[in-house]
Design an enzyme around this catalytic site. Structure first.
Site, short mmCIF file in Angstrom:
data_model
loop_
_atom_site.label_atom_id
_atom_site.label_comp_id
_atom_site.label_asym_id
_atom_site.label_seq_id
_atom_site.Cartn_x
_atom_site.Cartn_y
_atom_site.Cartn_z
N TYR A 145 66.82 89.09 -88.39
CA TYR A 145 67.93 88.80 -89.36
C TYR A 145 67.34 88.66 -90.56
CZ TYR A 145 71.82 85.70 -90.97
OH TYR A 145 72.69 85.19 -91.71
N ASP A 240 60.16 89.55 -94.59
CA ASP A 240 61.22 88.61 -94.73
C ASP A 240 60.60 87.14 -94.01
OD1 ASP A 240 63.24 86.61 -94.48
OD2 ASP A 240 64.64 88.13 -94.05
N LYS A 268 64.67 78.32 -96.60
CA LYS A 268 64.22 77.11 -95.78
C LYS A 268 63.37 76.38 -96.16
CE LYS A 268 66.62 79.46 -91.92
NZ LYS A 268 66.61 80.73 -91.59
C1 LIG Z 1 67.66 81.94 -92.34
C2 LIG Z 1 67.01 83.34 -92.64
C3 LIG Z 1 67.97 84.21 -93.72
C4 LIG Z 1 68.98 83.70 -94.37
O1 LIG Z 1 68.79 82.55 -95.10
P1 LIG Z 1 70.00 81.52 -95.69
O2 LIG Z 1 69.66 80.53 -96.24
O3 LIG Z 1 70.62 81.23 -94.32
O4 LIG Z 1 70.96 82.73 -96.30
C5 LIG Z 1 67.26 85.17 -93.86
N1 LIG Z 1 66.19 85.79 -93.43
C6 LIG Z 1 65.59 85.11 -92.49
C7 LIG Z 1 64.36 85.71 -91.63
C8 LIG Z 1 66.00 83.78 -91.93
O5 LIG Z 1 65.52 83.13 -91.05
#
Ligand SMILES: *Cc1c(COP(=O)(O)O)cnc(C)c1O
Length: 434
Positions: A145, A240, A268
């Site tokens: 994601y 990511d 995060k």
């Molecule tokens: C949480 C997350 C996102 C999205 O971040 P938001 O602050 O919710 O937009 C993107 N990539 C990864 C791997 C994530 O865990």
């Protein structure tokens, strides 16, 4: 059963205000059923809901709160910043402080740009990759994601190495066709896709520790292969690290595996519970970003001083010697007795961990590396377990596909109490399934 009457009333009201009563879908408790808990406050490892129920929290706001709730140092820095004003749309020293803390302690980062969410970080990183290479297609992996970016809300089409189809209404198929979706941990699939679309691929995006659809720990050799093939083909490798960054070590998964990606996205933990994202890379690659270069990216509230202050306070704690070893020890203290109990009872159950991330798999598979290896039917165990844990004062994110997080605020006593609750909840889940 816990009393949720106040939460239920708030949820009824919220349903008249927001689609599904929430501002982010998984919060609605759709998977596990029942009323979502409205949280009143958090302190350390404990959250208290609107009905006064207290829970030891392993959701930790979906990962950002590595120090637990309302950490005094984070709160103090926020208060200091807030007392001087919330936003100026002009640079402040707080941006320098957070950036310096990160760049001085991350061997693979020379320049960074702050944004306001993980989604924005991933989106901007992909634009950067396209700007740098002049190519347009991207490769992502099924089970990873990267936020709700149009080009990334894409699922695999039929057959190997075919172009994706959108996984959300509102995403044009033309965008989806720019994205190739591949299974994780599969060298052949990646090799084939790279061969087929050779000079069209701008970017391979991967969560090096995929933690948004179970915890799909990759073979290190696969991650190394992703690095090799992207380097060979002039493709930008995007890690990511929105979850893994500052979580499995200060240098995230890149540092953990010793693999240098070309670009990294963060979110995060970096914001200490405030809305912060970032992307970063080498000096040369980041020179493509405006105003230095031609890739446009901006933000009214980017580098917000209050958010920067929160992030700086949190990362200052993370950088202290022994911090991550201690986090791993806490996680083992939680996981080991639960695993021993499950084994004793003969349950087909496993807990996968990386650093202080854990995921409950209702399966006896030794490895789960691809989303296709997760049995959707196994979620019935999670759903019982989730309710049983709430009744026993332990809060997990309301979906069996989500991982849990241990924080530095979880005390040994709280962890031991939680492990007992998990054992009893597991017994209930496996009894219910019989
Ligand atoms: C949480 C997350 C996102 C999205 O971040 P938001 O602050 O919710 O937009 C993107 N990539 C990864 C791997 C994530 O865990």
């Amino acid at each position: 059963m816990i009393n949720r009457s106040r939460s239920a009333a708030l949820f009824d009201k919220a349903k008249t205000l927001f689609p599904g009563g929430v501002n982010s879908p998984v919060r609605a408790f759709g998977a596990v059923g029942g009323t979502p808990l409205f949280i009143e406050k958090g302190d350390g490892a404990v959250i208290t809901d609107a009905d006064g129920n207290r829970f030891i929290d392993y959701c930790c706001s979906w990962g950002p709160l590595i120090l637990g709730h309302n950490h005094p140092a984070v709160r103090q820095n926020i208060m200091e910043a807030v007392s001087k004003g919330c936003s100026f749309g002009a640079p402040t020293r707080y941006e320098n402080e957070l950036a310096e803390l990160i760049l001085d302690n991350h061997r693979y980062l020379e320049r960074i740009r702050f944004v306001s969410s993980g989604t924005e970080a991933a989106m901007s990183a992909i634009r950067l990759a396209r700007g740098v290479t002049g190519r347009s297609k991207i490769i992502k992996f099924d089970g990873c994601y990267h936020g709700h970016v149009d080009a990334l809300l894409v699922k695999a089409g039929s057959g190997l190495a075919t172009l994706g189809t959108s996984s959300s209404a509102g995403v044009p198929e033309a965008y989806a066709r720019e994205t190739i979706v591949l299974p994780l941990n599969d060298r052949e699939a990646l090799e084939e896709a790279v061969l087929q679309y050779k000079d069209e691929i701008a970017c391979v995006a991967i969560e090096p520790i995929p933690a948004n659809n179970g915890l799909l720990i990759q073979d290190e050799s696969f991650l190394k292969f992703v690095r090799e093939i992207t380097r060979r083909e002039g493709i930008v490798l995007l890690f990511d690290e929105v979850i893994s960054g500052f979580r499995v070590g200060f240098e995230g998964a890149a540092g953990y595996y010793g693999i240098q990606p070309d670009v990294m996205a963060f979110g995060k933990i970096i914001g200490g519970g405030m809305p912060v994202g970032a992307y970063g890379s080498s000096r040369e690659i980041m020179a493509h970003i405006a105003p230095e270069g031609p890739v446009y990216q901006a933000g009214t509230l980017s580098g917000n001083p209050v958010a920067m202050a929160a992030g700086a306070a949190q990362l200052t704690e993370c950088i202290k010697p022994g911090f991550y070893q201690d986090m791993e020890a806490r996680t083992a203290r939680l996981v080991d007795p639960i695993m021993a109990h499950a084994k004793n009872q003969g349950y087909a159950f496993s807990i996968f961990t990386r650093g202080s991330i854990f995921w409950l798999a209702f399966s006896d598979k030794v490895h789960i590396r691809k989303s296709s290896e997760i049995d959707p039917d196994s979620m019935k165990y999670f759903n019982v377990l989730h309710a049983e844990l709430l009744n026993r004062g332990v809060y997990l994110g309301p979906s069996g596909y989500e991982v849990g997080f241990v924080s530095a605020a979880h005390t040994n006593d709280q962890i031991d109490e939680s492990a007992e609750a998990f054992k009893a909840a597991l017994d209930a889940a496996y009894q219910a399934a019989e």
